[in-house]
Scaffold this active site. Structure first.
Site, PDB file in Angstrom:
ATOM      1  CG  HIS A 268      -2.062   0.851   1.270  1.00 14.58           C
ATOM      2  ND1 HIS A 268      -2.423   1.671   0.239  1.00 14.58           N
ATOM      3  CD2 HIS A 268      -2.948   1.132   2.281  1.00 14.58           C
ATOM      4  CE1 HIS A 268      -3.473   2.410   0.585  1.00 14.58           C
ATOM      5  NE2 HIS A 268      -3.799   2.101   1.828  1.00 14.58           N
ATOM      6  CG  HIS A 307      -4.192   0.468  -8.226  1.00 16.19           C
ATOM      7  ND1 HIS A 307      -5.534   0.395  -7.963  1.00 16.19           N
ATOM      8  CD2 HIS A 307      -3.656   1.312  -7.314  1.00 16.19           C
ATOM      9  CE1 HIS A 307      -5.801   1.180  -6.939  1.00 16.19           C
ATOM     10  NE2 HIS A 307      -4.691   1.744  -6.519  1.00 16.19           N
ATOM     11  CG  ASP A 363       2.969   4.413  -3.890  1.00 18.47           C
ATOM     12  OD1 ASP A 363       2.926   5.523  -3.341  1.00 18.47           O
ATOM     13  OD2 ASP A 363       2.199   3.485  -3.610  1.00 18.47           O
TER      14      ASP A 363
HETATM   15  N1  CMC Z   1       5.114  -6.787 -10.271  1.00 11.90           N
HETATM   16  C1  CMC Z   1       5.048  -8.016 -10.860  1.00 11.90           C
HETATM   17  N2  CMC Z   1       3.914  -8.724 -10.962  1.00 11.90           N
HETATM   18  C2  CMC Z   1       2.814  -8.185 -10.431  1.00 11.90           C
HETATM   19  C3  CMC Z   1       2.802  -6.936  -9.805  1.00 11.90           C
HETATM   20  C4  CMC Z   1       4.011  -6.229  -9.745  1.00 11.90           C
HETATM   21  N3  CMC Z   1       4.085  -5.027  -9.170  1.00 11.90           N
HETATM   22  N4  CMC Z   1       1.558  -6.659  -9.367  1.00 11.90           N
HETATM   23  C5  CMC Z   1       0.802  -7.713  -9.704  1.00 11.90           C
HETATM   24  N5  CMC Z   1       1.555  -8.644 -10.343  1.00 11.90           N
HETATM   25  C6  CMC Z   1       1.089  -9.909 -10.923  1.00 11.90           C
HETATM   26  C7  CMC Z   1       0.857 -10.945  -9.844  1.00 11.90           C
HETATM   27  O1  CMC Z   1       2.009 -11.716  -9.594  1.00 11.90           O
HETATM   28  C8  CMC Z   1      -0.271 -11.748 -10.453  1.00 11.90           C
HETATM   29  O2  CMC Z   1       0.273 -12.575 -11.435  1.00 11.90           O
HETATM   30  P1  CMC Z   1      -0.338 -14.065 -11.695  1.00 11.90           P
HETATM   31  O3  CMC Z   1      -1.732 -13.802 -12.220  1.00 11.90           O
HETATM   32  O4  CMC Z   1       0.573 -14.690 -12.664  1.00 11.90           O
HETATM   33  O5  CMC Z   1      -0.349 -14.738 -10.345  1.00 11.90           O
HETATM   34  C9  CMC Z   1      -1.118 -10.698 -11.173  1.00 11.90           C
HETATM   35  O6  CMC Z   1      -0.186  -9.647 -11.511  1.00 11.90           O
HETATM   36  C10 CMC Z   1      -2.247 -10.121 -10.330  1.00 11.90           C
HETATM   37  O7  CMC Z   1      -1.680  -9.637  -9.123  1.00 11.90           O
HETATM   38  P2  CMC Z   1      -2.426  -9.630  -7.730  1.00 11.90           P
HETATM   39  O8  CMC Z   1      -1.412  -9.633  -6.647  1.00 11.90           O
HETATM   40  O9  CMC Z   1      -3.465 -10.710  -7.713  1.00 11.90           O
HETATM   41  O10 CMC Z   1      -3.176  -8.230  -7.795  1.00 11.90           O
HETATM   42  P3  CMC Z   1      -3.799  -7.448  -6.581  1.00 11.90           P
HETATM   43  O11 CMC Z   1      -4.909  -6.655  -7.125  1.00 11.90           O
HETATM   44  O12 CMC Z   1      -4.079  -8.371  -5.452  1.00 11.90           O
HETATM   45  O13 CMC Z   1      -2.584  -6.500  -6.100  1.00 11.90           O
HETATM   46  C11 CMC Z   1      -1.138  -4.695  -5.819  1.00 11.90           C
HETATM   47  C12 CMC Z   1      -2.489  -5.161  -6.349  1.00 11.90           C
HETATM   48  C13 CMC Z   1      -1.049  -3.174  -5.895  1.00 11.90           C
HETATM   49  C14 CMC Z   1      -0.986  -5.103  -4.349  1.00 11.90           C
HETATM   50  C15 CMC Z   1      -0.012  -5.345  -6.679  1.00 11.90           C
HETATM   51  O14 CMC Z   1      -0.131  -4.933  -8.015  1.00 11.90           O
HETATM   52  C16 CMC Z   1       1.372  -5.052  -6.134  1.00 11.90           C
HETATM   53  O15 CMC Z   1       1.876  -5.762  -5.260  1.00 11.90           O
HETATM   54  N6  CMC Z   1       2.053  -3.969  -6.659  1.00 11.90           N
HETATM   55  C17 CMC Z   1       3.333  -3.585  -6.121  1.00 11.90           C
HETATM   56  C18 CMC Z   1       3.155  -2.783  -4.864  1.00 11.90           C
HETATM   57  C19 CMC Z   1       2.641  -1.391  -5.144  1.00 11.90           C
HETATM   58  O16 CMC Z   1       3.140  -0.703  -6.010  1.00 11.90           O
HETATM   59  N7  CMC Z   1       1.662  -0.942  -4.340  1.00 11.90           N
HETATM   60  C20 CMC Z   1       1.091   0.387  -4.429  1.00 11.90           C
HETATM   61  C21 CMC Z   1      -0.329   0.373  -4.899  1.00 11.90           C
HETATM   62  S1  CMC Z   1      -0.899   2.007  -5.396  1.00 11.90           S
HETATM   63  C22 CMC Z   1      -0.839   2.981  -3.997  1.00 11.90           C
HETATM   64  C23 CMC Z   1      -1.774   2.562  -2.966  1.00 11.90           C
HETATM   65  O17 CMC Z   1      -2.995   2.589  -3.174  1.00 11.90           O
HETATM   66  O18 CMC Z   1      -1.316   2.225  -1.890  1.00 11.90           O
END
Ligand code: CMC
Length: 429
Positions: A268, A307, A363
Site C-alpha cells: 500500500h 493496482h 508510488d
Molecule cells: N510486479 C510483478 N507482478 C505483479 C505486480 C508487480 N508489481 N503486481 C501484480 N503482479 C502480478 C501478480 O504476480 C499476479 O500474477 P499471476 O496472475 O501470474 O499470479 C497478477 O499480476 C495479479 O496480481 P495480484 O497480486 O493478484 O493483484 P492485486 O490486485 O491483489 O494486487 C497490488 C495489487 C497493488 C498489491 C499489486 O499490483 C502489487 O503488489 N504492486 C506492487 C506494490 C505497489 O506498487 N503498491 C502500491 C499500490 S498504489 C498505492 C496505494 O494505493 O497504496
C-alpha cells in the site's frame, strides 16, 4: 424495460428467488433466505480480500480503473492538481462542494487556529530511537493524541467531529515534521499558518530556525500537488481500516492510527519507499533487463506497478511524472528518474505486464521527487499519510452519517475441527 432483479435457482432445493438489483449490486443479506432447511444459516458470499464486494455507499471519490479516471466529488484529479490548493481540495472532500472565498477563509482560519502539537505527543516521539521508522512514530503519535483529547470519543456529535477532524488536519503535518526533525536530531519549528498548507509544512520540515521562512515556490507548489493527489482514493486498505475501526465508535485519533498502520505496508503506502529501495538495488540501467527477468520469474515484484482497481495508467502517476521535471529544475535532476523511465518503458512493452494490465501507480515516481526535495526514504509513506488524512476523515464522517452502517463484522467459513472433548496433557501422546 428489463426488470432490475436477479433470479437465482438454488439447485440444492430447486427453489427460485428473485433478488432486487440496486446500483448494480445485490444485497449480500438477501442470499441468507436461501436455505436447505429451516435450521440452515443461509447462503453467504465468499470474497476474501474484497475483490468484488461493495462495503459502503460513498459520494466522495470516483475511480474508473479501466479508463484511468479519478475524481474527487466529481472533479477530475488533473483539474484539481492544476487549479486548486490543498486546503480547497480538503474542503471539497469534506463538504462535497468547492468553497467560495468566504467559506475557504473560514476553513483556513479554523485550520490556522488549531493548538500546537501537545507536549505529551512530542515526548512520545522523542522517546523513539532517532533511527526508528517514521511510520512507527506516526502511528504511536496518533494513538497518543487519543489520550490528549478524550472528548473526541463523542463521535455522535457532528460539531465535535468537525472540530477533531480539523485538529488532525493541522496536527498530522506538524507531527510528521516533528518526526522528520527528530530523525535528523533537529529541534521542532513552530508553524506559520499565514503560509499555505504545503508552505507551512515545508517550513516545519526544513526551516533553520523559528524566524521568517519563505519556501521555494516551485517546491511548495509541487508538495501541494502531491498532497492533492494522495488526498483520497475510495475504499483502499487504509481507508477501509479507518471505516472499520471507526465503526466501533473509536475516536478519530485511534481510527487514524489504525489507518496509518494499514498504509505502512509495502503493498500500500509503503510502496513509494519500496520503489526507491528497488531502484537502489537495481543500481544502473544495465541491470534493468536482468531485474525484469527475475520479476517475471516470480522473484519479487516491480514495486510501484500494478493496482487492484486501475487496469490502465494511474492518472496520478502521469501528473507526478510531469511535476518531477519542475522539481528537478530547482533541485537538480535525481538520476534515478532515468532508470525509472527506462524500467517503465521496458515493462510496458513486455508481454508479462501487458497481459496482467500492470501500469505505474502513484508510488512509482513520487519517491524520486521526494528524494530530490531532500526527504529521507523512510519519510515517504509519512508524506502519503499527510495527504491522505483528509480522505480518511471524510470517509469516517460519511460512514458515521450513513444509516446503513453498523459495527463492521465480517463472517467466515469455518473449516476447523468439529466439537471434541478436552484431553488431559498426559493422555495426548
Ligand atoms: N510486479 C510483478 N507482478 C505483479 C505486480 C508487480 N508489481 N503486481 C501484480 N503482479 C502480478 C501478480 O504476480 C499476479 O500474477 P499471476 O496472475 O501470474 O499470479 C497478477 O499480476 C495479479 O496480481 P495480484 O497480486 O493478484 O493483484 P492485486 O490486485 O491483489 O494486487 C497490488 C495489487 C497493488 C498489491 C499489486 O499490483 C502489487 O503488489 N504492486 C506492487 C506494490 C505497489 O506498487 N503498491 C502500491 C499500490 S498504489 C498505492 C496505494 O494505493 O497504496
Amino acid at each position: 424495460m428489463p426488470s432490475e432483479t436477479l433470479t437465482i435457482t438454488d439447485n440444492r432445493t430447486g427453489k427460485t428467488y428473485e433478488l432486487p438489483i440496486t446500483h448494480e449490486t445485490i444485497k449480500a443479506t438477501d442470499l441468507r433466505q436461501m436455505k436447505t432447511d429451516p435450521s440452515d444459516f443461509g447462503l453467504m458470499p465468499y470474497d476474501p480480500s474484497y475483490m468484488n464486494t461493495a462495503a459502503c455507499k460513498s459520494r466522495i471519490t470516483f475511480i474508473d480503473g479501466d479508463k484511468g479516471i479519478l475524481e474527487y466529488r466529481g472533479y477530475p484529479i488533473d483539474q484539481l492538481a492544476e487549479k486548486a490548493s490543498f486546503l480547497e481540495t480538503a474542503y471539497l472532500i469534506w463538504y462535497g462542494e468547492l468553497p467560495n472565498a468566504a467559506q475557504l477563509a473560514v476553513w483556513t482560519a479554523q485550520y490556522a487556529a488549531q493548538p500546537p502539537v501537545p507536549e505529551m505527543v512530542k515526548r512520545v516521539i522523542a522517546a523513539f530511537d532517532r533511527k526508528a521508522h517514521p511510520m512507527a512514530m506516526l502511528i504511536s503519535a496518533l494513538g497518543a493524541l487519543s489520550s490528549v483529547y478524550p472528548d473526541a470519543k463523542k463521535v455522535g456529535d457532528p460539531a465535535n467531529r468537525l472540530s477533531h477532524a480539523m485538529r488532525l488536519l493541522a496536527q498530522v503535518p506538524a507531527i510528521s515534521a516533528y518526526i522528520y526533525r527528530h530523525g535528523q536530531g533537529l529541534p521542532m519549528i513552530d508553524p506559520d499558518p499565514k503560509l499555505s498548507y504545503a508552505g507551512n509544512f515545508h517550513r516545519m520540515l526544513f526551516a533553520k530556525d523559528n524566524g521568517p521562512y519563505t519556501p521555494d515556490l516551485v517546491l511548495e507548489e509541487a508538495l501541494d500537488i502531491l498532497l492533492i493527489l494522495h488526498a483520497d482514493h475510495e475504499q483502499n486498505c487504509s481507508t477501509s481500516t479507518m471505516r472499520l475501526v471507526g465503526s466501533s465508535q473509536a475516536d478519530p485519533y485511534a481510527s487514524m492510527a489504525a489507518a496509518a498502520a494499514a498504509l505502512y505496508g509495502p503493498l500500500h503506502g509503503g510502496a513509494n519507499e519500496a520503489v526507491l529501495r528497488m531502484l537502489e538495488e537495481i543500481g544502473s540501467v544495465d541491470n534493468i533487463p536482468g531485474f525484469i527477468t527475475k520479476v517475471k520469474a516470480g522473484e519479487g515484484r516491480l514495486m510501484g506497478f500494478g493496482h487492484r482497481v486501475y487496469k490502465n495508467y494511474d492518472p496520478r502517476a502521469k501528473i507526478i511524472k510531469r511535476t518531477a521535471d519542475q522539481v528537478f529544475a530547482v533541485t537538480g535532476k535525481n538520476q534515478k528518474i532515468d532508470m525509472a523511465v527506462l524500467l517503465e518503458k521496458i515493462a510496458l512493452e513486455d508481454e508479462y505486464f501487458i497481459k496482467r494490465k500492470l501500469y505505474p501507480n502513484v508510488d512509482f515516481y513520487s519517491g524520486i521527487i521526494y528524494q530530490a526535495m531532500g526527504f529521507p526514504t523512510e519519510m515517504f509513506t509519512v508524506l502519503f499519510a499527510v495527504g491522505r488524512a483528509i480522505g480518511w476523515l471524510a470517509q469516517w464522517e460519511e460512514m458515521l452519517c450513513d444509516g446503513d452502517q453498523k459495527i463492521g463484522r465480517p463472517r467466515q467459513i469455518f473449516l476447523g475441527p468439529a466439537k471434541r472433548d478436552y484431553v488431559a496433557i498426559e493422555q495426548r501422546g
